[in-house]
Design a protein around this motif. Structure first.
Motif, PDB file in Angstrom:
ATOM      1  N   ALA A   1       0.825  -1.112   0.210  1.00  0.00           N
ATOM      2  CA  ALA A   1       0.121  -0.241  -0.116  1.00  0.00           C
ATOM      3  C   ALA A   1       1.018   1.250  -0.055  1.00  0.00           C
ATOM      4  O   ALA A   1       0.455   2.307  -0.347  1.00  0.00           O
ATOM      5  CB  ALA A   1      -0.885   0.247   1.088  1.00  0.00           C
ATOM      6  N   ALA A   2       1.918   1.351   0.451  1.00  0.00           N
ATOM      7  CA  ALA A   2       2.935   2.361   0.619  1.00  0.00           C
ATOM      8  C   ALA A   2       3.507   2.700  -0.750  1.00  0.00           C
ATOM      9  O   ALA A   2       3.323   4.011  -1.133  1.00  0.00           O
ATOM     10  CB  ALA A   2       3.947   2.203   1.604  1.00  0.00           C
ATOM     11  N   PHE A   3       3.684   1.790  -1.588  1.00  0.00           N
ATOM     12  CA  PHE A   3       4.216   2.064  -2.916  1.00  0.00           C
ATOM     13  C   PHE A   3       2.949   2.296  -3.681  1.00  0.00           C
ATOM     14  O   PHE A   3       2.972   3.354  -4.693  1.00  0.00           O
ATOM     15  CB  PHE A   3       4.511   0.745  -3.387  1.00  0.00           C
ATOM     16  CG  PHE A   3       5.178   0.908  -4.907  1.00  0.00           C
ATOM     17  CD1 PHE A   3       6.240   1.467  -5.347  1.00  0.00           C
ATOM     18  CD2 PHE A   3       4.338   0.340  -5.961  1.00  0.00           C
ATOM     19  CE1 PHE A   3       6.572   1.672  -6.631  1.00  0.00           C
ATOM     20  CE2 PHE A   3       4.546   0.640  -7.385  1.00  0.00           C
ATOM     21  CZ  PHE A   3       5.832   1.143  -7.797  1.00  0.00           C
ATOM     22  N   GLY A   4       1.658   2.084  -3.470  1.00  0.00           N
ATOM     23  CA  GLY A   4       0.623   2.388  -4.095  1.00  0.00           C
ATOM     24  C   GLY A   4       0.106   4.026  -3.928  1.00  0.00           C
ATOM     25  O   GLY A   4      -0.127   4.414  -4.747  1.00  0.00           O
ATOM     26  N   LEU A   5       0.393   4.042  -2.438  1.00  0.00           N
ATOM     27  CA  LEU A   5       0.308   5.694  -2.328  1.00  0.00           C
ATOM     28  C   LEU A   5       1.285   6.597  -3.044  1.00  0.00           C
ATOM     29  O   LEU A   5       0.825   7.591  -3.291  1.00  0.00           O
ATOM     30  CB  LEU A   5       0.665   5.811  -0.702  1.00  0.00           C
ATOM     31  CG  LEU A   5       0.369   7.197  -0.167  1.00  0.00           C
ATOM     32  CD1 LEU A   5      -0.667   8.185  -0.381  1.00  0.00           C
ATOM     33  CD2 LEU A   5       0.854   7.372   1.412  1.00  0.00           C
ATOM     34  N   ARG A   6       2.480   5.867  -3.233  1.00  0.00           N
ATOM     35  CA  ARG A   6       3.795   6.800  -3.742  1.00  0.00           C
ATOM     36  C   ARG A   6       3.135   7.087  -5.236  1.00  0.00           C
ATOM     37  O   ARG A   6       3.172   8.106  -5.709  1.00  0.00           O
ATOM     38  CB  ARG A   6       4.905   6.086  -3.830  1.00  0.00           C
ATOM     39  CG  ARG A   6       5.993   7.021  -4.355  1.00  0.00           C
ATOM     40  CD  ARG A   6       6.051   8.428  -3.720  1.00  0.00           C
ATOM     41  NE  ARG A   6       7.160   9.275  -4.569  1.00  0.00           N
ATOM     42  CZ  ARG A   6       6.710  10.526  -4.932  1.00  0.00           C
ATOM     43  NH1 ARG A   6       5.616  11.029  -4.387  1.00  0.00           N
ATOM     44  NH2 ARG A   6       7.396  11.245  -5.712  1.00  0.00           N
ATOM     45  N   VAL A   7       2.437   6.034  -6.005  1.00  0.00           N
ATOM     46  CA  VAL A   7       1.788   6.252  -7.315  1.00  0.00           C
ATOM     47  C   VAL A   7       0.855   7.147  -7.190  1.00  0.00           C
ATOM     48  O   VAL A   7       0.804   8.087  -8.084  1.00  0.00           O
ATOM     49  CB  VAL A   7       1.589   4.803  -7.608  1.00  0.00           C
ATOM     50  CG1 VAL A   7       0.696   5.053  -9.139  1.00  0.00           C
ATOM     51  CG2 VAL A   7       2.789   3.970  -7.956  1.00  0.00           C
ATOM     52  N   THR A   8       0.129   7.098  -6.145  1.00  0.00           N
ATOM     53  CA  THR A   8      -0.968   8.049  -6.157  1.00  0.00           C
ATOM     54  C   THR A   8      -0.563   9.543  -6.090  1.00  0.00           C
ATOM     55  O   THR A   8      -1.039  10.403  -6.750  1.00  0.00           O
ATOM     56  CB  THR A   8      -1.999   7.603  -4.943  1.00  0.00           C
ATOM     57  OG1 THR A   8      -2.550   6.355  -5.272  1.00  0.00           O
ATOM     58  CG2 THR A   8      -3.127   8.940  -4.653  1.00  0.00           C
ATOM     59  N   GLU A   9       0.370   9.819  -5.239  1.00  0.00           N
ATOM     60  CA  GLU A   9       0.872  11.144  -5.069  1.00  0.00           C
ATOM     61  C   GLU A   9       1.685  11.665  -6.385  1.00  0.00           C
ATOM     62  O   GLU A   9       1.440  12.825  -6.818  1.00  0.00           O
ATOM     63  CB  GLU A   9       2.265  11.059  -4.167  1.00  0.00           C
ATOM     64  CG  GLU A   9       1.698  10.850  -2.784  1.00  0.00           C
ATOM     65  CD  GLU A   9       2.890  10.632  -1.813  1.00  0.00           C
ATOM     66  OE1 GLU A   9       2.694  10.770  -0.287  1.00  0.00           O
ATOM     67  OE2 GLU A   9       3.983  10.025  -2.234  1.00  0.00           O
TER      68      GLU A   9
END
Length: 295
Positions: free
Chosen positions: A274-282
């Motif tokens: 999820a942390a990588f998914g958040l970075r992509v979202t950012e």
């Protein structure tokens, strides 16, 4: 691991439900959807229980797979994590940074495992290529083209998806391109969104922390004959291109299930958590802000 499925749409029918049914180490326990009749139909076709209440499903399983629009996914992912469920999520994690951050915080607070299904990252030949290129020094530039014909072809089951109509290729196929480029070239310290192209086409330029740059061309309105995905890297070692994969989404999802099981057993976060998914979202949110006239 008992796992439930949240969602009944085309992606749930085509990929998630078949993958959960065929996975040898996961027990497919049931389906919940926003439409009870669709949940029953999908559950019956795989011989599992249809749930009318999502909290009842969360209480009966160890993990959930989510095949729902991103805004719906984010809220339910928080709810599931707080119920102690490990999370197999789809991309994009969320459509706002705030929603994505809430998922990450819920995962961390609950101590559950998370995996975000970026399809290419669970295809063995592609993942091997990514690992090989990440070990090479001196990449100068990268180029990614992720061109779909969802809105220009005939009969795509995703053509009427409201969130895809609203958000377009940036949010639908942009995560795929970023999931390949970031582990090789490093995180993006600056993103620039150029003028939009035809239809929902967008062009991005990334400056990576290692000093290289990359360009992304993303579209869901490409002519069908022009559709496809390509990634090329150029640097001191020469030129290399992403290999084509014949792996199905179902096979890749089965491997994503393996990754979730491993992360839940070992406590070691998967690279596509999820942390990588958040970075992509950012990154996507920053690009969208520019395309909408922001700084």
């Amino acid at each position: 691991m008992r796992i439930g499925l949240l969602g009944t749409g085309p992606w749930a029918q085509m990929a998630y439900a078949p993958a959960l049914s065929r996975h040898g180490e996961l027990e497919f326990a049931g389906v919940w959807g926003r439409r009870a009749a669709a949940a029953k139909e999908l559950a019956d076709s795989h011989g599992v229980r249809a749930y009318d209440d999502v909290d009842t499903l969360l209480g009966d399983v160890d993990a959930v797979a989510v095949a729902l629009p991103p805004a719906v996914q984010a809220d339910l992912a928080v709810r599931a994590a707080r119920a102690g469920c490990h999370l197999l999520l789809d991309k994009p994690l969320a459509l706002t940074v705030e929603e994505g951050r809430a998922v990450v915080e819920a995962v961390e607070e609950a101590g559950v495992a998370s995996v975000v299904f970026f399809t290419a990252r669970f295809q063995p030949d592609v993942e091997a290529w990514i690992a090989e290129q990440a070990a090479v020094e001196g990449w100068f530039t990268g180029r990614a083209e992720w061109l779909g014909a969802v809105f220009s072809g005939d009969g795509s089951p995703f053509a009427d998806s409201p969130w895809r109509r609203e958000k377009g290729a940036l949010w639908d196929v942009g995560p795929h391109a970023l999931s390949v480029l970031l582990p090789v070239l490093g995180d993006a310290r600056r993103v620039t969104a150029a003028a939009p192209g035809p239809g929902d086409t967008v062009h991005l330029v990334l400056e990576h922390i290692g000093g290289s740059s990359s360009t992304l061309a993303l579209s869901l309105t490409a002519p069908p004959a022009a559709a496809g995905a390509a990634v090329e890297l150029r640097g001191a070692a020469g030129v290399t291109r992403l290999p084509e994969s014949t792996e199905s989404a179902v096979s890749a999802l089965i491997r994503a299930g393996d990754a979730l099981r491993a992360a839940s057993r070992t406590g070691h976060a998967h690279a596509c958590d999820a942390a990588f998914g958040l970075r992509v979202t950012e990154i996507l949110a920053a690009a969208e802000g520019m395309l909408n006239g922001g700084a």
